[in-house]
Design a protein around this motif. Sequence first.
Motif, PDB file in Angstrom:
ATOM      1  N   PHE A 107      17.421   5.956  31.479  1.00  0.00           N
ATOM      2  CA  PHE A 107      17.030   7.340  31.749  1.00  0.00           C
ATOM      3  C   PHE A 107      15.750   7.617  30.976  1.00  0.00           C
ATOM      4  O   PHE A 107      15.744   7.619  29.750  1.00  0.00           O
ATOM      5  CB  PHE A 107      18.137   8.314  31.355  1.00  0.00           C
ATOM      6  CG  PHE A 107      19.444   8.009  32.023  1.00  0.00           C
ATOM      7  CD1 PHE A 107      19.559   8.048  33.404  1.00  0.00           C
ATOM      8  CD2 PHE A 107      20.554   7.659  31.279  1.00  0.00           C
ATOM      9  CE1 PHE A 107      20.756   7.749  34.024  1.00  0.00           C
ATOM     10  CE2 PHE A 107      21.766   7.357  31.889  1.00  0.00           C
ATOM     11  CZ  PHE A 107      21.859   7.405  33.262  1.00  0.00           C
TER      12      PHE A 107
ATOM     13  N   ALA B 194      21.440   1.465  34.193  1.00  0.00           N
ATOM     14  CA  ALA B 194      20.362   2.442  34.325  1.00  0.00           C
ATOM     15  C   ALA B 194      19.605   2.566  33.008  1.00  0.00           C
ATOM     16  O   ALA B 194      20.113   2.215  31.943  1.00  0.00           O
ATOM     17  CB  ALA B 194      20.937   3.802  34.701  1.00  0.00           C
TER      18      ALA B 194
ATOM     19  N   GLU C 230      23.566   3.142  29.887  1.00  0.00           N
ATOM     20  CA  GLU C 230      22.105   3.109  29.901  1.00  0.00           C
ATOM     21  C   GLU C 230      21.603   1.959  29.037  1.00  0.00           C
ATOM     22  O   GLU C 230      22.168   1.687  27.979  1.00  0.00           O
ATOM     23  CB  GLU C 230      21.560   4.424  29.329  1.00  0.00           C
ATOM     24  CG  GLU C 230      20.063   4.411  29.159  1.00  0.00           C
ATOM     25  CD  GLU C 230      19.511   5.639  28.436  1.00  0.00           C
ATOM     26  OE1 GLU C 230      18.308   5.893  28.607  1.00  0.00           O
ATOM     27  OE2 GLU C 230      20.251   6.310  27.721  1.00  0.00           O
TER      28      GLU C 230
ATOM     29  N   VAL D 118      17.640  12.940  37.071  1.00  0.00           N
ATOM     30  CA  VAL D 118      19.026  13.140  36.648  1.00  0.00           C
ATOM     31  C   VAL D 118      19.050  14.218  35.567  1.00  0.00           C
ATOM     32  O   VAL D 118      18.115  14.349  34.783  1.00  0.00           O
ATOM     33  CB  VAL D 118      19.643  11.805  36.144  1.00  0.00           C
ATOM     34  CG1 VAL D 118      18.943  11.309  34.908  1.00  0.00           C
ATOM     35  CG2 VAL D 118      21.118  11.950  35.906  1.00  0.00           C
TER      36      VAL D 118
ATOM     37  N   ARG E 121      14.317  10.591  34.735  1.00  0.00           N
ATOM     38  CA  ARG E 121      14.489   9.842  35.975  1.00  0.00           C
ATOM     39  C   ARG E 121      15.342   8.611  35.684  1.00  0.00           C
ATOM     40  O   ARG E 121      15.214   7.981  34.652  1.00  0.00           O
ATOM     41  CB  ARG E 121      13.150   9.409  36.556  1.00  0.00           C
ATOM     42  CG  ARG E 121      13.308   8.619  37.873  1.00  0.00           C
ATOM     43  CD  ARG E 121      12.034   8.450  38.653  1.00  0.00           C
ATOM     44  NE  ARG E 121      11.361   9.679  38.984  1.00  0.00           N
ATOM     45  CZ  ARG E 121      11.680  10.491  40.007  1.00  0.00           C
ATOM     46  NH1 ARG E 121      12.706  10.197  40.790  1.00  0.00           N
ATOM     47  NH2 ARG E 121      10.987  11.580  40.236  1.00  0.00           N
ATOM     48  N   THR E 122      16.217   8.284  36.618  1.00  0.00           N
ATOM     49  CA  THR E 122      17.010   7.062  36.516  1.00  0.00           C
ATOM     50  C   THR E 122      16.151   5.887  36.966  1.00  0.00           C
ATOM     51  O   THR E 122      15.521   5.942  38.020  1.00  0.00           O
ATOM     52  CB  THR E 122      18.258   7.153  37.415  1.00  0.00           C
ATOM     53  OG1 THR E 122      19.036   8.286  37.024  1.00  0.00           O
ATOM     54  CG2 THR E 122      19.106   5.896  37.304  1.00  0.00           C
TER      55      THR E 122
ATOM     56  N   ARG F 205      16.747   1.802  37.642  1.00  0.00           N
ATOM     57  CA  ARG F 205      17.882   0.888  37.857  1.00  0.00           C
ATOM     58  C   ARG F 205      17.483  -0.564  37.609  1.00  0.00           C
ATOM     59  O   ARG F 205      16.510  -1.066  38.164  1.00  0.00           O
ATOM     60  CB  ARG F 205      18.373   1.043  39.290  1.00  0.00           C
ATOM     61  CG  ARG F 205      19.583   0.219  39.656  1.00  0.00           C
ATOM     62  CD  ARG F 205      20.882   0.720  39.089  1.00  0.00           C
ATOM     63  NE  ARG F 205      21.037   2.143  39.325  1.00  0.00           N
ATOM     64  CZ  ARG F 205      21.875   2.911  38.650  1.00  0.00           C
ATOM     65  NH1 ARG F 205      22.638   2.402  37.714  1.00  0.00           N
ATOM     66  NH2 ARG F 205      21.961   4.196  38.902  1.00  0.00           N
TER      67      ARG F 205
END
Length: 177
Positions: free
Chosen positions: A122, A120, A84, A145, A156-157, A159
Motif C-alpha cells: 500500500f 500487496a 502487505e 484503498v 494505492r494497492t 500487487r
Amino acid sequence: MTQRLTLVSPAEAGFDAHDAFLRIGAPRFIDAADDPDALWWSIATIIGHWHLRGYGLFALVERSTGRPVGMIGPWFPKGWPEPELSWHLTEDARGKGYASEAAEAVLDWLFREKNWSNIASFIPEDNTASIALAQRIGARPEQLVSFRLAPANNMRTWRHQPRQRLLGEPVITGRLQ
C-alpha cells in the motif's frame, strides 16, 4: 541473506533490538523515531507481530559493516485490509539498491517457503521512490484503498505475484538468516 544484507527477525533472541533501534544514535527509519516512547512502542509492535502472526518485518543489516539499514517484510496488523509487503530504509541506505535486493529475497521467501499466492503493498500516490521500487520488483498498480489505520489518504494497492525466477533455491530459510 542476500549478497549485501542479512535479514534478521527482530523477534529472535539473538538480535539486540534495543541496540539496533532504540539506543541513542541508532539509525532511524521508523515513524515517530524522534519520540523515544513512540519508537519503543513501534519496535514492540514489530516484534509482537512476529509472535502473533509468525512472520513480520525483517531488520536489514549491512553485511560489510553490521549496521542496521532498514526493515522490510510482510506486515498485517489488525485493521489492515490484507497482508502487505512493507519497507523502510535509513536515509543513507537509499539509492544503493538495498530495498530491491531485500524485497526480491522476501518475495521469494513468501512465495516459495510460505506458499503465498500474492501480496500487496500500500503506497501513497505521491511516494515516487516507493512506486519506483514496486515497479522495479514487478508489482502492478490496482485500485486506491482506504482503511482506518492507513498512514495516508491516497494509498494505492500494488500487487506482487510469483515470477519464473522462483524456480531456483530459496533465499531466506526460516525466521533468521
